[in-house]
Motif scaffolding. Structure first.
Motif, mmCIF file in Angstrom:
data_model
loop_
_atom_site.group_PDB
_atom_site.id
_atom_site.type_symbol
_atom_site.label_atom_id
_atom_site.label_comp_id
_atom_site.label_asym_id
_atom_site.label_seq_id
_atom_site.Cartn_x
_atom_site.Cartn_y
_atom_site.Cartn_z
ATOM 1 N N ASP A 75 4.434 1.560 -0.993
ATOM 2 C CA ASP A 75 4.547 1.759 -1.938
ATOM 3 C C ASP A 75 6.308 1.468 -2.277
ATOM 4 O OD1 ASP A 75 4.069 5.171 -2.859
ATOM 5 O OD2 ASP A 75 6.060 5.172 -2.024
ATOM 6 N N SER A 76 6.577 1.113 -1.112
ATOM 7 C CA SER A 76 8.421 0.753 -1.136
ATOM 8 C C SER A 76 8.958 -0.782 -2.386
ATOM 9 C CB SER A 76 9.396 0.568 -0.071
ATOM 10 O OG SER A 76 8.637 -0.568 0.223
ATOM 11 N N VAL A 77 7.435 -1.244 -2.575
ATOM 12 C CA VAL A 77 7.788 -1.827 -3.766
ATOM 13 C C VAL A 77 6.767 -1.734 -4.598
ATOM 14 C CG1 VAL A 77 7.990 -3.598 -1.984
ATOM 15 C CG2 VAL A 77 5.630 -3.886 -2.659
ATOM 16 N N CYS A 78 6.479 -0.803 -4.738
ATOM 17 C CA CYS A 78 5.935 0.001 -6.168
ATOM 18 C C CYS A 78 7.457 -0.052 -7.369
ATOM 19 C CB CYS A 78 5.132 1.068 -6.550
ATOM 20 S SG CYS A 78 3.370 0.748 -5.064
ATOM 21 N N SER B 257 0.265 12.205 -2.167
ATOM 22 C CA SER B 257 1.341 12.978 -2.101
ATOM 23 C C SER B 257 2.246 12.293 -1.740
ATOM 24 C CB SER B 257 1.399 14.152 -2.024
ATOM 25 O OG SER B 257 0.446 13.968 -0.721
ATOM 26 N N ARG B 258 1.861 11.325 -0.121
ATOM 27 C CA ARG B 258 2.768 10.489 0.394
ATOM 28 C C ARG B 258 2.646 9.507 -0.323
ATOM 29 N NH1 ARG B 258 1.534 9.700 7.064
ATOM 30 N NH2 ARG B 258 3.376 8.417 7.661
ATOM 31 N N PHE B 259 2.414 8.768 -0.390
ATOM 32 C CA PHE B 259 2.780 7.650 -0.640
ATOM 33 C C PHE B 259 1.613 7.456 -3.082
ATOM 34 C CE2 PHE B 259 0.377 6.771 2.887
ATOM 35 C CZ PHE B 259 1.318 6.511 3.768
ATOM 36 N N ALA B 260 3.342 8.296 -3.619
ATOM 37 C CA ALA B 260 2.480 8.273 -4.753
ATOM 38 C C ALA B 260 2.981 7.574 -5.522
ATOM 39 C CB ALA B 260 3.793 9.678 -5.007
ATOM 40 N N LEU C 237 0.332 3.138 -8.847
ATOM 41 C CA LEU C 237 0.126 2.018 -8.697
ATOM 42 C C LEU C 237 -1.558 1.137 -9.658
ATOM 43 C CD1 LEU C 237 1.541 -1.150 -9.274
ATOM 44 C CD2 LEU C 237 0.484 -1.469 -6.835
ATOM 45 N N LEU C 238 -2.333 1.996 -8.026
ATOM 46 C CA LEU C 238 -3.354 2.053 -8.287
ATOM 47 C C LEU C 238 -3.972 2.008 -9.360
ATOM 48 C CD1 LEU C 238 -6.481 0.972 -6.609
ATOM 49 C CD2 LEU C 238 -6.185 3.822 -6.632
ATOM 50 N N ASP C 239 -3.784 3.944 -10.037
ATOM 51 C CA ASP C 239 -4.519 3.896 -11.656
ATOM 52 C C ASP C 239 -4.078 3.623 -12.335
ATOM 53 O OD1 ASP C 239 -5.014 6.698 -9.606
ATOM 54 O OD2 ASP C 239 -3.584 7.639 -10.074
#
Ligand SMILES: N[C@@H](CCC(=O)N[C@@H](CS)C(=O)NCC(=O)O)C(=O)O
Length: 229
Positions: free
Chosen positions: A148-151, A185-188, A193-195
């Motif tokens: 999540d932090s690198v998205c 919600s935690r890894f929005a 990115l997945l979507d």
């Protein structure tokens, strides 16, 4: 025509399938599931020295690693590219592809697949709830938190879809087939990115083609309904 040995729900086989589709390369999928010994061709150890899938054959040339296969496909068919050209983006794509196949797969998807599918359905052994709990409570927050932090932008490495996005999304798809849904919600940012990644036409085609296998294995494909509608 390319031959790809593997099964479409495999994280690493799907990566190769999506890259082949993205480059509009026709391929024949030869079903091989290492966890089902009866599915292995007689020359399997020659084809795959590690015993793992995927394996690709292009004429008389054989490769048994998804990263090597994707590099080969890129060199043979450079466009559309799945490796960014800028040095830092290129290196980041390789790093995140490696992180997906190494840490995300080895610490999360692989143990959960074995505990919830291979053990109960193939080896007739009980699921170890402690191992599942360990993965969910320890490995998942750390690995998802890092991803999540690198998205930062629309894609993980560089301005367009790369092998890094495909590798990470492929893991998350298989994980969700097992019923372990990404905490959106935690890894929005990771969820976004997945979507975006699975909505790429090449990814959609690959997902559509694997749905019969998903249903046959009793996996949870319902989260893909909006994408495949
Ligand atoms: N580094 C290899 C890893 C391949 C791999 O781990 N494949 C898994 C399926 S996604 C496999 O064959 N698992 C069978 C097993 O663990 O016995 C690659 O990227 O191709």
């Amino acid at each position: 025509m390319l031959k790809i040995y593997g099964v479409p729900i495999s994280v690493h086989a799907r990566k190769v399938i999506v890259v082949s589709r993205l480059k509009a390369l026709p391929y024949e999928l030869v079903p091989v599931a290492p966890v089902i010994p009866g599915s292995l061709p007689p020359n399997w150890r020659e084809l795959s020295p590690t015993g793992l899938i995927p394996v690709m054959q292009d004429g008389d040339f054989t490769l048994a690693d998804s990263s090597a296969i994707c590099v080969y496909l890129e060199r043979m068919h450079p466009q559309p590219s799945v490796y960014p050209s800028a040095p830092r983006d290129h290196a980041s794509a390789l790093w995140l592809e490696q992180y997906a196949g190494g840490t995300l797969f080895r610490q999360i998807v692989h143990p959960l697949f074995h505990e919830t599918v291979v053990n109960p359905n193939i080896l007739q052994q009980p699921t170890n709830p402690h191992r599942v709990d360990e993965v969910v409570t320890r490995a998942m927050p750390e690995v998802f938190g890092y991803l999540d932090s690198v998205c930062g932008g629309a894609h993980l490495a560089g301005p367009v879809l790369s092998v890094a996005d495909i590798a990470v999304a492929s893991n998350l798809v298989t994980l969700q087939y097992l019923g372990f849904m990404l905490d959106r919600s935690r890894f929005a940012k990771l969820a976004g990115l997945l979507d975006r990644t699975i909505r790429h036409p090449a990814f959609i085609e690959a997902l559509r083609a694997e749905q019969p296998a998903v249903q046959q294995m009793g996996l949870r494909g319902d989260f893909l309904k909006p994408v495949l509608a």
